[in-house]
Design an enzyme around this catalytic site. Sequence first.
Site, short mmCIF file in Angstrom:
data_model
loop_
_atom_site.label_atom_id
_atom_site.label_comp_id
_atom_site.label_asym_id
_atom_site.label_seq_id
_atom_site.Cartn_x
_atom_site.Cartn_y
_atom_site.Cartn_z
N THR A 13 23.17 -18.14 27.61
CA THR A 13 23.22 -17.37 26.93
C THR A 13 22.63 -16.23 28.20
OG1 THR A 13 24.51 -17.44 25.04
CG2 THR A 13 23.22 -15.63 25.22
N TYR A 26 32.11 -12.92 24.21
CA TYR A 26 30.52 -13.04 25.39
C TYR A 26 31.51 -14.11 26.05
CZ TYR A 26 27.44 -15.88 23.88
OH TYR A 26 26.37 -17.04 23.31
N THR A 92 20.60 -21.73 24.76
CA THR A 92 19.49 -22.14 23.23
C THR A 92 20.10 -23.49 22.76
OG1 THR A 92 20.59 -20.63 21.83
CG2 THR A 92 18.61 -19.82 23.39
N ASP A 93 21.34 -23.37 23.03
CA ASP A 93 22.15 -24.47 22.27
C ASP A 93 21.56 -26.33 21.53
OD1 ASP A 93 24.03 -22.90 20.80
OD2 ASP A 93 25.63 -24.34 21.71
N LYS A 165 16.59 -25.24 16.31
CA LYS A 165 17.20 -24.30 16.56
C LYS A 165 17.10 -23.73 14.98
CE LYS A 165 20.71 -20.80 18.69
NZ LYS A 165 22.28 -21.30 19.38
N GLU A 286 11.96 -45.81 1.27
CA GLU A 286 13.28 -46.00 0.24
C GLU A 286 14.29 -47.42 0.57
OE1 GLU A 286 15.35 -42.69 -1.43
OE2 GLU A 286 16.67 -43.88 -2.03
N1 GLU Z 1 26.31 -21.43 23.71
C1 GLU Z 1 25.73 -21.00 24.39
C2 GLU Z 1 24.53 -22.20 24.99
O1 GLU Z 1 23.78 -22.72 24.90
C3 GLU Z 1 24.62 -20.09 23.58
C4 GLU Z 1 23.67 -20.39 22.96
C5 GLU Z 1 22.52 -19.63 23.66
O2 GLU Z 1 22.45 -20.09 25.37
O3 GLU Z 1 21.45 -18.81 23.30
O4 GLU Z 1 24.11 -22.04 26.64
#
Ligand code: GLU
Length: 329
Positions: A13, A26, A92-93, A165, A286
């Site tokens: 992103t 986007y 970020t994924d 995340k 457990e």
């Molecule tokens: N799906 C995208 C990625 O991980 C969007 C998440 C992001 O980058 O914030 O590249």
Amino acid sequence: MKRRVHVLGTGGTIAGAQPDPGHYGYTAAQFGIDWLLNAVPGLDRLATLSGEQVVNIGSQDMDDGIWLQLARRVNEVLASPATDAALITHGTDTLEETGYFLSLVTASDKPVVMVGSMRPATAISADGPANIYNGVAVAADPRACRRGTLIVLNDEIHHARNAVKTGTSNPSAFSSMSRGLAGITSAGRVEWFEREPHPIGGPPRFDVGGLESLPRVDILHAHANMSIDLIDAAIAGGARGIVVAGVGAGNMSARAIERLARAAQHGTVVVRSSRVVSAMVLRNAELDDDGLGFVAAGDLNAAKSRALLALALTRTSDPQHVQSMFDQN
Ligand code: GLU
């Protein structure tokens, strides 16, 4: 002399384009690394920068092959006396697992810093430029050496080993859970919470220089009514390791336990992690891990457990040996 930071672009992103600021739709990975760096004013005051594009993808498409390519490039770049630190832009994924993987395979004490963003590059109040600015500041800080891969987002510095995340849209999307932040950063100023660096996710234990691929490890999500069908499918598909994102402290249905114990007897390494975001999976609590032949992941989540198990399997299929690697992390 200014520190020399080499930037490796991978997409996400932070490199994404939002055609209409009034709509959240986007496309990730639209801009190259030079465009991203040129969009941040004053970066040259912090460091001398160079950049290259490794891939340009949404990080949902990150895979073991690109991990190995990226790791080799990071190691090459950091081996050069002409580079003091590496900065990686990333979606970020899957940022948390790529970051942890790099902590396990980087053969250098020099800083490795990752940045992403929650808003696309063309969005109103895009967070990417500030994250890049702070990321460069952290990478250029000699105190960032020997801390394992770091993730900088939203004025926070996380050890990739600990970052998770926890949100899907707010710029405050990452948490280091009970282990806490490595530090904070704002407008290029860096505050470390622990003055003395110590390796997190290191010292480097896995040499990926000669590896073309990683052993297949699948993650299975436990839930009420859990069957064994997906376990069978993972084994039939060639998984050498299975990570269960278990309920609670790494638990699962009796039939799943029985099936996985049989798989463990036949050489599949089974790691119990948790689907709970703040979890500690202890050995022989457990469940009787000794008797079942399982490995307990501690507080490593399933995605990070997959990274460690895939690397561990390049050395051993002995669950006790694998357990000792998890215990050291
Ligand atoms: N799906 C995208 C990625 O991980 C969007 C998440 C992001 O980058 O914030 O590249």
